[in-house]
Every structure is written in structure tokens, then in C-alpha cells.
Design an enzyme around this catalytic site. Structure first.
Site, PDB file in Angstrom:
ATOM      1  N   ALA A 173      26.537   6.996   0.182  1.00  0.00           N
ATOM      2  CA  ALA A 173      25.925   8.170  -0.435  1.00  0.00           C
ATOM      3  C   ALA A 173      26.530   8.292  -1.832  1.00  0.00           C
ATOM      4  O   ALA A 173      27.577   7.702  -2.128  1.00  0.00           O
ATOM      5  CB  ALA A 173      26.227   9.405   0.405  1.00  0.00           C
ATOM      6  N   GLY A 185      27.159   5.608   3.689  1.00  0.00           N
ATOM      7  CA  GLY A 185      25.764   5.958   3.961  1.00  0.00           C
ATOM      8  C   GLY A 185      24.851   4.746   3.929  1.00  0.00           C
ATOM      9  O   GLY A 185      23.802   4.742   4.581  1.00  0.00           O
ATOM     10  N   GLU A 217      25.141   3.362   7.271  1.00  0.00           N
ATOM     11  CA  GLU A 217      24.461   4.307   8.181  1.00  0.00           C
ATOM     12  C   GLU A 217      22.945   4.171   8.069  1.00  0.00           C
ATOM     13  O   GLU A 217      22.232   4.258   9.070  1.00  0.00           O
ATOM     14  CB  GLU A 217      24.911   5.741   7.873  1.00  0.00           C
ATOM     15  CG  GLU A 217      26.366   5.961   8.270  1.00  0.00           C
ATOM     16  CD  GLU A 217      26.910   7.298   7.818  1.00  0.00           C
ATOM     17  OE1 GLU A 217      26.786   7.623   6.613  1.00  0.00           O
ATOM     18  OE2 GLU A 217      27.460   8.024   8.652  1.00  0.00           O
ATOM     19  N   GLU A 270      34.576   6.058   4.204  1.00  0.00           N
ATOM     20  CA  GLU A 270      34.669   7.491   3.901  1.00  0.00           C
ATOM     21  C   GLU A 270      36.109   8.006   3.987  1.00  0.00           C
ATOM     22  O   GLU A 270      36.506   8.907   3.258  1.00  0.00           O
ATOM     23  CB  GLU A 270      33.779   8.291   4.859  1.00  0.00           C
ATOM     24  CG  GLU A 270      32.287   8.148   4.603  1.00  0.00           C
ATOM     25  CD  GLU A 270      31.632   6.981   5.328  1.00  0.00           C
ATOM     26  OE1 GLU A 270      32.354   6.065   5.791  1.00  0.00           O
ATOM     27  OE2 GLU A 270      30.391   6.990   5.435  1.00  0.00           O
TER      28      GLU A 270
HETATM   29  N1  CO8 Z   1      28.544   6.750  -5.259  1.00  0.00           N
HETATM   30  C1  CO8 Z   1      28.374   6.838  -6.593  1.00  0.00           C
HETATM   31  N2  CO8 Z   1      28.592   5.811  -7.445  1.00  0.00           N
HETATM   32  C2  CO8 Z   1      29.018   4.642  -6.920  1.00  0.00           C
HETATM   33  C3  CO8 Z   1      29.194   4.472  -5.531  1.00  0.00           C
HETATM   34  C4  CO8 Z   1      28.934   5.597  -4.680  1.00  0.00           C
HETATM   35  N3  CO8 Z   1      29.038   5.527  -3.347  1.00  0.00           N
HETATM   36  N4  CO8 Z   1      29.612   3.214  -5.307  1.00  0.00           N
HETATM   37  C5  CO8 Z   1      29.669   2.608  -6.510  1.00  0.00           C
HETATM   38  N5  CO8 Z   1      29.303   3.463  -7.482  1.00  0.00           N
HETATM   39  C6  CO8 Z   1      29.234   3.214  -8.942  1.00  0.00           C
HETATM   40  C7  CO8 Z   1      30.629   3.146  -9.552  1.00  0.00           C
HETATM   41  O1  CO8 Z   1      31.109   4.444  -9.824  1.00  0.00           O
HETATM   42  C8  CO8 Z   1      30.363   2.337 -10.793  1.00  0.00           C
HETATM   43  O2  CO8 Z   1      29.779   3.178 -11.771  1.00  0.00           O
HETATM   44  P1  CO8 Z   1      30.245   3.053 -13.324  1.00  0.00           P
HETATM   45  O3  CO8 Z   1      29.818   1.649 -13.711  1.00  0.00           O
HETATM   46  O4  CO8 Z   1      29.444   4.123 -13.996  1.00  0.00           O
HETATM   47  O5  CO8 Z   1      31.701   3.247 -13.348  1.00  0.00           O
HETATM   48  C9  CO8 Z   1      29.292   1.350 -10.351  1.00  0.00           C
HETATM   49  O6  CO8 Z   1      28.713   1.916  -9.173  1.00  0.00           O
HETATM   50  C10 CO8 Z   1      29.870  -0.008 -10.003  1.00  0.00           C
HETATM   51  O7  CO8 Z   1      30.916   0.193  -9.066  1.00  0.00           O
HETATM   52  P2  CO8 Z   1      32.389  -0.435  -9.245  1.00  0.00           P
HETATM   53  O8  CO8 Z   1      32.716  -0.582 -10.705  1.00  0.00           O
HETATM   54  O9  CO8 Z   1      33.322   0.383  -8.416  1.00  0.00           O
HETATM   55  O10 CO8 Z   1      32.154  -1.881  -8.643  1.00  0.00           O
HETATM   56  P3  CO8 Z   1      33.219  -2.816  -7.932  1.00  0.00           P
HETATM   57  O11 CO8 Z   1      32.548  -4.136  -7.737  1.00  0.00           O
HETATM   58  O12 CO8 Z   1      34.524  -2.804  -8.648  1.00  0.00           O
HETATM   59  O13 CO8 Z   1      33.490  -2.138  -6.479  1.00  0.00           O
HETATM   60  C11 CO8 Z   1      32.831  -1.087  -4.422  1.00  0.00           C
HETATM   61  C12 CO8 Z   1      32.462  -2.089  -5.533  1.00  0.00           C
HETATM   62  C13 CO8 Z   1      34.017  -1.619  -3.610  1.00  0.00           C
HETATM   63  C14 CO8 Z   1      31.608  -0.963  -3.515  1.00  0.00           C
HETATM   64  C15 CO8 Z   1      33.207   0.294  -5.030  1.00  0.00           C
HETATM   65  O14 CO8 Z   1      32.181   0.668  -5.939  1.00  0.00           O
HETATM   66  C16 CO8 Z   1      33.347   1.404  -4.029  1.00  0.00           C
HETATM   67  O15 CO8 Z   1      34.359   1.484  -3.362  1.00  0.00           O
HETATM   68  N6  CO8 Z   1      32.351   2.300  -3.946  1.00  0.00           N
HETATM   69  C17 CO8 Z   1      32.412   3.480  -3.101  1.00  0.00           C
HETATM   70  C18 CO8 Z   1      32.185   3.130  -1.654  1.00  0.00           C
HETATM   71  C19 CO8 Z   1      32.280   4.367  -0.778  1.00  0.00           C
HETATM   72  O16 CO8 Z   1      33.278   5.049  -0.719  1.00  0.00           O
HETATM   73  N7  CO8 Z   1      31.176   4.680  -0.068  1.00  0.00           N
HETATM   74  C20 CO8 Z   1      31.099   5.805   0.820  1.00  0.00           C
HETATM   75  C21 CO8 Z   1      30.581   7.020   0.091  1.00  0.00           C
HETATM   76  S1  CO8 Z   1      30.613   8.501   1.069  1.00  0.00           S
HETATM   77  C22 CO8 Z   1      29.288   8.307   2.123  1.00  0.00           C
HETATM   78  O17 CO8 Z   1      28.541   7.360   2.045  1.00  0.00           O
HETATM   79  C23 CO8 Z   1      29.109   9.358   3.162  1.00  0.00           C
HETATM   80  C24 CO8 Z   1      27.738   9.320   3.722  1.00  0.00           C
HETATM   81  C25 CO8 Z   1      27.470  10.520   4.603  1.00  0.00           C
HETATM   82  C26 CO8 Z   1      26.049  11.006   4.454  1.00  0.00           C
HETATM   83  C27 CO8 Z   1      25.913  11.817   3.256  1.00  0.00           C
HETATM   84  C28 CO8 Z   1      24.574  12.443   3.050  1.00  0.00           C
HETATM   85  C29 CO8 Z   1      24.459  13.094   1.700  1.00  0.00           C
END
Ligand code: CO8
Length: 261
Positions: free
Chosen positions: A69, A112, A115, A135
Site C-alpha cells: 500500500a 498490500g 495481499e 509491515e
Molecule cells: N509506498 C510508497 N512509496 C513506495 C513504496 C510504498 N509501499 N515502496 C516503494 N516506494 C517508492 C520509494 O519511496 C521510492 O520513491 P522515490 O524514488 O520518490 O524515493 C521508489 O518507490 C523506489 O523505491 P526505493 O528507492 O526504496 O527502491 P529500492 O529498490 O531501493 O527498494 C523496496 C525497494 C525494498 C521494495 C523498498 O522500496 C521498500 O521497502 N518499500 C516499502 C515496502 C513496504 O514496506 N511495503 C508495505 C507497505 S504497508 C502495506 O502494504 C499495508 C497494507 C495494508 C492494507 C492497506 C490498505 C490501505
């Protein structure tokens, strides 16, 4: 003048009776914000009503199916914001789709994103795909079915490991654990998922719909109730032209022509 990019790209193949839906927020690794989920649900519901289409594939791009998400959208939310926006409630629209939907996963499939893939009917993954529920790393828990569907798919111990550590597993591990139905090369993920969708699309749409409903009942009912439910759906199909056509075609040694009637 700039135009907002389309969040979901749809490609139809009317001959194969399939459609490919591509999540299109590449700069955010396909993070699923509200508008993206709305667009995905709208597209799935539209295709669900379309008699020309019998099976769908949802995919992302080579870097990410979806990295979760959208954290930016949730960072400052209050519980009341989450509740009034009904952010998770809208995800229920995915599970109300009656036609088969395959997730074709390359790259990150996290939070998400994982999911969403689990809420679809089956997962085809490229060998470089990574599945995780991270998460816990940002101070929350999976909220769109992760603690439930992952546990049912791979069992308590492996689900606990993934959800408590936040560490992802590879496509191969996900396959061995039962989360993924088929692992292929990264290059062929979408092609193989579409081929699978095309195979499914040759079957009776009525039988597909009731088969999906019956398998899903395994998650929600006792065995006794689910067996009775399955039997009723089985009997119901004997009212269909497709059942007559399927059995007659078998006896006449020809390919059936299913109409969905
Ligand atoms: N949300 C928003 N932006 C994101 C997300 C995300 N989940 N994941 C990546 N991005 C963005 C980064 O902020 C980055 O943006 P910018 O270039 O502007 O800085 C861009 O995507 C590229 O990401 P990275 O530079 O971090 O890329 P890497 O290759 O270094 O890393 C990863 C890739 C490991 C996937 C890393 O991006 C990461 O850890 N992302 C977050 C993963 C995460 O925590 N996901 C869970 C989110 S919470 C959730 O899903 C709960 C769901 C419950 C339902 C909710 C309903 C509303």
C-alpha cells in the site's frame, strides 16, 4: 498541459477471451494508493461484466508487482481517516470478482501487493520475484488479509516467520510453500500467465464461476457445509446448456463449444 498517467493499463485479447491488467505506477514501485485500487477494481468489475472475456491476468512490471500500500498516503492518517475512506473495505471488491483472475508476479510483491496477489485466484511468479509482508518494519501489521490468507496458504509457522521478521521469500520458496502455483522465468511470467488464462478461458464460464466459488468456500465454511454447498453447485450445472454440450462433445469425440448458458 500534462495528463495524469493511467494507473491501470488494460489489453484485451478477444480471440483468447482474456484480458491483461497492468498496474502502472512504476516510479513508486506500483505502490497501491486509493486511486490505483479504485482503477483496478473498476477495470476488473468492467471485465467481469463483459461476456467476451472469460479470464484475467493482473501484473505489474519487471521491478515490482506492487511494493505495498502507499506509505505516503497512510503516514499521517488517523484511524478515523482510514475508516471513513474505507481504505481496506474497497479491497473486498477484488474478492467479489466472479471470473478467474491470475496474478503474474515479477519483482517485489510486498505488503498490500502480496495481499492483492493472494486475494486473486492463483499466482504465477517469475523466478526473481520476492514475496513479503514487511509491515512490521514500519510499525503496523498486514491489514488487507495478510495474516489470514498467508497463514492459510503456507501454514502458521512460515507465515509467522514472514510476518514477524518482515523478511521476504523467493519465488521458489513461495512455490514450495504453496503460495505460488507456477514459477517461470522473469521474461515469460506474463506470457505464461496469459497462456494459463487462455487455457482456462476455453472452459465453460458457468463452471468456472461455480468452481471458483466452491474452492473459495473451503476458506469460509466447515467441511460439512462446504461439501453440501459444492454438491448444490454441482447439481445446478446440470441445468446448463454447457453441461449438455460438454458431455455430448465428449461422447461425439469433438471439442465443446461453451456459450455460458
Ligand atoms: N509506498 C510508497 N512509496 C513506495 C513504496 C510504498 N509501499 N515502496 C516503494 N516506494 C517508492 C520509494 O519511496 C521510492 O520513491 P522515490 O524514488 O520518490 O524515493 C521508489 O518507490 C523506489 O523505491 P526505493 O528507492 O526504496 O527502491 P529500492 O529498490 O531501493 O527498494 C523496496 C525497494 C525494498 C521494495 C523498498 O522500496 C521498500 O521497502 N518499500 C516499502 C515496502 C513496504 O514496506 N511495503 C508495505 C507497505 S504497508 C502495506 O502494504 C499495508 C497494507 C495494508 C492494507 C492497506 C490498505 C490501505
Amino acid at each position: 498541459m500534462t495528463f495524469a498517467p493511467q494507473l491501470i493499463l488494460v489489453e484485451r485479447n478477444d480471440e483468447a477471451r482474456t484480458a491483461l491488467l497492468r498496474i502502472n505506477r512504476p516510479k513508486q514501485l506500483n505502490a497501491l494508493n486509493g486511486p490505483t485500487m479504485d482503477a483496478l477494481c473498476d477495470a476488473l468489475e468492467g471485465l467481469d461484466r463483459d461476456d467476451a472475456i472469460r479470464a484475467m491476468v493482473v501484473t505489474g512490471n519487471e521491478r515490482a508487482f506492487a511494493a505495498g500500500a502507499d506509505i505516503g498516503e497512510m503516514a499521517n492518517a488517523t484511524p478515523i481517516d482510514m475508516l471513513t475512506a474505507n481504505r481496506i473495505g474497497q479491497w473486498d471488491r477484488v474478492r467479489r470478482i466472479s471470473k478467474p483472475v491470475i496474478a503474474a508476479v515479477n519483482g517485489w510483491c510486498l505488503g498490500g501487493g502480496c495481499e492483492l496477489a493472494m486475494a486473486l485466484d492463483l499466482i504465477v511468479a517469475g523466478e526473481g520475484a520476492k514475496f513479503g509482508q514487511p509491515e512490521i518494519n514500519i510499525g503496523i501489521i498486514p491489514g488487507a488479509g495478510g495474516t489470514q490468507r498467508l497463514t492459510r496458504a503456507i501454514g502458521k509457522s512460515k507465515a509467522m516467520r514472514m510476518i514477524l521478521t518482515g523478511e521476504p521469500i523467493s519465488a521458489r520458496e513461495a512455490f514450495e510453500a504453496g503460495l505460488v502455483a507456477q514459477v517461470t522465468t522473469d521474461e515469460l511470467t506474463v506470457e505464461d500467465a496469459l497462456a494459463l488464462a487462455a487455457t482456462i478461458a476455453q472452459k465453460s464460464p458457468l463452471a468456472l464461476r461455480l468452481a471458483k466459488e466452491s474452492v473459495n468456500a473451503a476458506y469460509e465454511m466447515s467441511l460439512t457445509d462446504a461439501l453440501a454447498h459444492e454438491r448444490r453447485l454441482f447439481y445446478l450445472l446440470f441445468a446448463s446448456e454447457d453441461q449438455k454440450e460438454g458431455m455430448t462433445a465428449f461422447l461425439e469425440k469433438r471439442t465443446p463449444d461453451f456459450t455460458g448458458r
